[in-house]
Design a protein around this motif. Structure first.
Motif, PDB file in Angstrom:
ATOM      1  N   TYR A   1      53.077  34.836  44.437  1.00  0.00           N
ATOM      2  CA  TYR A   1      52.227  34.450  43.312  1.00  0.00           C
ATOM      3  C   TYR A   1      52.964  34.706  42.007  1.00  0.00           C
ATOM      4  CZ  TYR A   1      48.258  34.416  46.529  1.00  0.00           C
ATOM      5  OH  TYR A   1      47.401  34.138  47.559  1.00  0.00           O
TER       6      TYR A   1
ATOM      7  N   ASP B   1      48.478  34.314  37.871  1.00  0.00           N
ATOM      8  CA  ASP B   1      47.572  34.077  38.995  1.00  0.00           C
ATOM      9  C   ASP B   1      47.129  35.392  39.621  1.00  0.00           C
ATOM     10  OD1 ASP B   1      47.734  31.277  38.723  1.00  0.00           O
ATOM     11  OD2 ASP B   1      49.615  31.263  39.829  1.00  0.00           O
TER      12      ASP B   1
ATOM     13  N   GLU C   1      44.498  36.986  37.367  1.00  0.00           N
ATOM     14  CA  GLU C   1      43.193  36.329  37.486  1.00  0.00           C
ATOM     15  C   GLU C   1      42.504  36.720  38.791  1.00  0.00           C
ATOM     16  OE1 GLU C   1      41.286  31.830  37.390  1.00  0.00           O
ATOM     17  OE2 GLU C   1      43.437  32.102  37.142  1.00  0.00           O
TER      18      GLU C   1
ATOM     19  N   ASN D   1      43.485  33.834  50.210  1.00  0.00           N
ATOM     20  CA  ASN D   1      43.800  32.674  49.380  1.00  0.00           C
ATOM     21  C   ASN D   1      44.967  31.877  49.971  1.00  0.00           C
ATOM     22  OD1 ASN D   1      43.398  31.132  46.863  1.00  0.00           O
ATOM     23  ND2 ASN D   1      45.497  31.788  46.497  1.00  0.00           N
TER      24      ASN D   1
ATOM     25  N   LYS E   1      47.589  24.976  46.602  1.00  0.00           N
ATOM     26  CA  LYS E   1      46.253  25.408  46.180  1.00  0.00           C
ATOM     27  C   LYS E   1      45.646  26.211  47.315  1.00  0.00           C
ATOM     28  CE  LYS E   1      43.206  24.597  42.887  1.00  0.00           C
ATOM     29  NZ  LYS E   1      43.470  25.066  41.556  1.00  0.00           N
TER      30      LYS E   1
ATOM     31  N   PHE F   1      43.074  29.541  43.979  1.00  0.00           N
ATOM     32  CA  PHE F   1      44.174  30.039  43.159  1.00  0.00           C
ATOM     33  C   PHE F   1      45.490  29.466  43.649  1.00  0.00           C
ATOM     34  CE2 PHE F   1      40.924  33.390  43.168  1.00  0.00           C
ATOM     35  CZ  PHE F   1      40.634  33.415  41.825  1.00  0.00           C
ATOM     36  N   ASN F   2      46.434  29.268  42.713  1.00  0.00           N
ATOM     37  CA  ASN F   2      47.750  28.729  43.048  1.00  0.00           C
ATOM     38  C   ASN F   2      48.639  29.802  43.651  1.00  0.00           C
ATOM     39  OD1 ASN F   2      46.940  26.312  41.891  1.00  0.00           O
ATOM     40  ND2 ASN F   2      47.802  26.823  39.915  1.00  0.00           N
ATOM     41  N   PHE F   3      49.441  29.408  44.656  1.00  0.00           N
ATOM     42  CA  PHE F   3      50.408  30.329  45.243  1.00  0.00           C
ATOM     43  C   PHE F   3      51.612  29.549  45.730  1.00  0.00           C
ATOM     44  CE2 PHE F   3      48.240  28.853  48.964  1.00  0.00           C
ATOM     45  CZ  PHE F   3      49.138  28.945  50.000  1.00  0.00           C
TER      46      PHE F   3
END
Length: 176
Positions: free
Chosen positions: A33, A37, A40, A104, A164, A169-171
């Motif tokens: 990450y 991110d 958050e 996630n 996504k 959340f983006n990873f």
């Protein structure tokens, strides 16, 4: 010695599981990450953890109030529950965050592209990017370590592709 192991086997198993979480599971979750991110996710996981603890402590409070015999013990009950809540928060904070990061990563196979401006890059694999969305710079050293044969200079624009996650959340950032 065998009697000692039999007597404390449950405690030993708990200690081994927590040690495994602390040294292997938790440090490996954040490496996929970018820092904004993670911040958050950390903020939102703190809110969920606090609500779970409040619900748990209210249930304990109601249970203990039914069994209370002296009115003077209410102060000690509140202090004890407060200290227990604080201890549980700090104990489970990193475990809950790592579990959230892991959940996630169970991706929906959707990708997101995001543009960043390179603020600083050097030969030691340090990379500083400017994020226009949050109007801040972020350190993204894992991007440059993952792509060895790319020539990046200051003031270049990089398009970074993310997966996504299941929680939104983006990873897993990669340079396109």
């Amino acid at each position: 010695m065998i009697d000692l192991l039999k007597k404390y086997r449950f405690n030993i198993i708990i200690l081994l599981v927590l040690t495994g979480l602390l040294f292997f599971f938790i440090p490996n979750q954040e490496s996929r990450y970018l820092r904004p991110d993670i911040e958050e996710i950390k903020h939102k996981s703190h809110i969920v953890l606090l609500w779970a603890e409040v619900i748990f402590l209210v249930i304990l409070l109601l249970f203990e109030l039914r069994q209370l015999k002296k009115i003077t013990d209410i102060f000690y009950l509140f202090v004890g529950l407060g200290l227990m809540g604080l201890t549980l928060f700090f104990l489970f904070d990193s475990i809950f965050l790592s579990t959230t990061l892991f959940l996630n990563k169970l991706s929906k196979k959707e990708t997101v592209d995001k543009s960043y401006k390179v603020v600083y890059v050097d030969d030691n694999k340090n990379l500083l990017l400017w994020d226009n969305d949050i109007k801040s710079s972020i350190q993204a050293n894992q991007l440059i370590k993952a792509t060895e044969n790319i020539n990046i200079k200051a003031s270049d624009t990089l398009v970074v592709s993310f997966k996504k996650g299941l929680l939104g959340f983006n990873f897993d950032p990669t340079i396109k």
